[in-house]
Design an enzyme around this catalytic site. Structure first.
Site, mmCIF file in Angstrom:
data_model
loop_
_atom_site.group_PDB
_atom_site.id
_atom_site.type_symbol
_atom_site.label_atom_id
_atom_site.label_comp_id
_atom_site.label_asym_id
_atom_site.label_seq_id
_atom_site.Cartn_x
_atom_site.Cartn_y
_atom_site.Cartn_z
ATOM 1 N N GLY A 103 0.793 -1.228 0.000
ATOM 2 C CA GLY A 103 0.000 0.000 0.000
ATOM 3 C C GLY A 103 0.823 1.276 0.000
ATOM 4 O O GLY A 103 0.280 2.364 -0.182
ATOM 5 N N VAL A 104 2.133 1.154 0.197
ATOM 6 C CA VAL A 104 2.989 2.355 0.203
ATOM 7 C C VAL A 104 3.122 2.893 -1.221
ATOM 8 O O VAL A 104 3.300 2.124 -2.169
ATOM 9 C CB VAL A 104 4.381 2.009 0.802
ATOM 10 N N PRO A 152 7.010 7.166 -6.122
ATOM 11 C CA PRO A 152 6.962 7.940 -7.370
ATOM 12 C C PRO A 152 7.372 7.097 -8.584
ATOM 13 O O PRO A 152 8.261 6.244 -8.488
ATOM 14 C CB PRO A 152 7.978 9.060 -7.125
ATOM 15 N N ALA A 153 6.728 7.354 -9.716
ATOM 16 C CA ALA A 153 7.006 6.571 -10.924
ATOM 17 C C ALA A 153 8.417 6.834 -11.447
ATOM 18 O O ALA A 153 9.050 5.949 -12.026
ATOM 19 C CB ALA A 153 5.976 6.906 -12.001
ATOM 20 N N GLY A 173 12.189 8.195 -10.238
ATOM 21 C CA GLY A 173 13.075 8.575 -9.140
ATOM 22 C C GLY A 173 14.424 8.994 -9.692
ATOM 23 O O GLY A 173 14.602 9.108 -10.914
ATOM 24 N N GLY A 222 18.659 8.308 -9.560
ATOM 25 C CA GLY A 222 19.730 7.387 -9.179
ATOM 26 C C GLY A 222 21.055 8.092 -8.983
ATOM 27 O O GLY A 222 21.310 9.135 -9.597
ATOM 28 N N ASP A 250 17.425 7.013 -5.124
ATOM 29 C CA ASP A 250 17.912 5.637 -4.990
ATOM 30 C C ASP A 250 19.427 5.646 -4.812
ATOM 31 O O ASP A 250 20.156 6.056 -5.705
ATOM 32 C CB ASP A 250 17.569 4.823 -6.244
ATOM 33 N N TYR A 267 27.549 2.432 -2.944
ATOM 34 C CA TYR A 267 27.887 3.613 -3.761
ATOM 35 C C TYR A 267 28.727 4.625 -2.978
ATOM 36 O O TYR A 267 29.220 5.596 -3.568
ATOM 37 C CB TYR A 267 26.619 4.334 -4.266
ATOM 38 N N LYS A 324 20.394 0.235 -0.394
ATOM 39 C CA LYS A 324 20.613 -1.208 -0.595
ATOM 40 C C LYS A 324 21.720 -1.709 0.316
ATOM 41 O O LYS A 324 22.728 -1.022 0.511
ATOM 42 C CB LYS A 324 21.028 -1.478 -2.054
ATOM 43 N N HIS A 360 21.020 -5.836 -2.350
ATOM 44 C CA HIS A 360 21.587 -5.348 -3.625
ATOM 45 C C HIS A 360 21.739 -6.467 -4.656
ATOM 46 O O HIS A 360 21.626 -6.234 -5.868
ATOM 47 C CB HIS A 360 22.944 -4.694 -3.342
#
Ligand code: NDP
Length: 293
Positions: free
Chosen positions: A10-11, A14-15, A17, A19, A44, A49, A74, A107
């Site tokens: 249900g969370v 956004p389509a 994002g 990176g 993300d 990273y 991740k 990851h």
């Protein structure tokens, strides 16, 4: 105007994002600040990273409320195992400077040590139960990894973040996920991996089909690829460090591809992966220490 997708718990996510893979730590705050200024509300990152702190700094400096921005990170394979993964959460949350990470994912699968992968996922389940994360998921899992995970754990992953761009679409894996409520998140969504090794002749950005569709809409190749993801219901996280491209990649909510255009892009799949084969991921080859700070 942006749009959202709904995860299996249900969370809302956004389509589109933003990176930050390969964004140098000392450039991350500026890049993320530019993205937030543009209107992106999903960032993300990943422990591996080495730039979670820059993401957190940008969020803090933005003046946005914490609940306006969806943060995803991740766990790296070196931190798999139940206690180690709980500790990995503490490291990531500290660097991001937040109490809750919206989406926390594994990851990679560790195919040769899958028990460790399962233990790591069980730690994510505990973090979810404790309210320290709002959703959990995986990345680079193949069908056999998902099958095993689903049979040995309780919570269906909310996402599987995998390589998806016009040249490598993984439709069977996407369909397997969709049937089980696992949202596909596309990494290298505009095919960055097809050009970031310097060979522009194999780049999605120069693909004649994509370029001709882009010209028909007065848009760029990147915008067409992002639109293709949106219309397929795939979540995408394009990366750039350049403000003009950051803005361009978010300006994708005012046009639509036709079914015929989508089919022409679907036909570009080569079946050739750009990233490492998930089966070759081992601690020996890819393990690396994730610092505390
Ligand atoms: P992308 O498909 O987002 O492409 C990024 C590359 O394209 C960069 O070289 C960027 O250069 C360039 N670029 C960005 N926008 C444009 C544009 N509009 N026109 C032309 N070139 C452009 O590739 P990524 O591999 O970065 O994937 C995106 C995100 O996915 C990562 O940042 C990371 O968050 C995630 N990811 C996850 C992986 C995983 O294993 N789970 C693996 C790889 C990525 P520049 O910055 O100079 O603009």
């Amino acid at each position: 105007m942006t749009s959202h997708l709904t995860l299996n718990n249900g969370v809302e996510i956004p389509a589109i994002g933003f990176g930050v893979f390969q964004t140098p730590p000392d450039e991350t705050q500026v890049a993320v600040a530019s993205a937030l200024e543009t209107g992106y509300r999903l960032i993300d990152t990943a422990a591996a990273y080495a730039n979670e702190r820059g993401v957190g700094d940008a969020l803090k400096a933005s003046g946005l409320d914490r609940d306006e921005v969806f943060l995803e990170s991740k766990v790296w394979i070196s931190d798999y195992g139940y206690d180690q993964t709980l500790h990995a959460y503490e490291k990531s949350a500290r660097k991001l400077q937040v109490d809750v990470i919206d989406l926390f994912i594994l990851h990679q699968a560790l195919p040769s040590e899958f028990d460790k992968t399962i233990a790591a996922y069980k730690a994510l389940e505990a973090l979810l139960a404790d309210g320290k994360v709002r959703a959990i998921g995986v990345s680079n899992f193949m069908i056999e990894h998902l099958e095993r995970l689903l049979s040995e754990t309780d919570i269906v992953p909310a996402v599987n973040q995998i390589e998806v761009h016009p040249y490598f679409q993984q439709r069977e894996l996407q369909a397997f996920g969709a049937e089980r409520g696992i949202l596909t998140q596309a990494w290298s969504p505009i095919g960055g991996i097809t050009s970031y090794r310097g060979d522009d002749s194999k780049s999605t950005f120069n693909d004649p089909v994509i370029v001709s569709i882009a010209e028909a809409h007065g848009k760029s190749a990147a915008q067409v690829m992002l639109r293709w993801h949106i219309q397929h219901g795939v979540q995408a996280i394009p990366k750039s460090v350049k403000p003009a491209r950051i803005a361009e990649n978010f300006d994708v909510f005012d046009f639509e591809l036709t079914a015929e255009e989508i089919a022409r892009i679907d036909d570009l799949d080569t079946g050739v992966r750009g990233g490492p084969e998930p089966e070759v991921i081992t601690l020996e080859a890819f393990g690396r220490d994730i610092p505390e700070e």
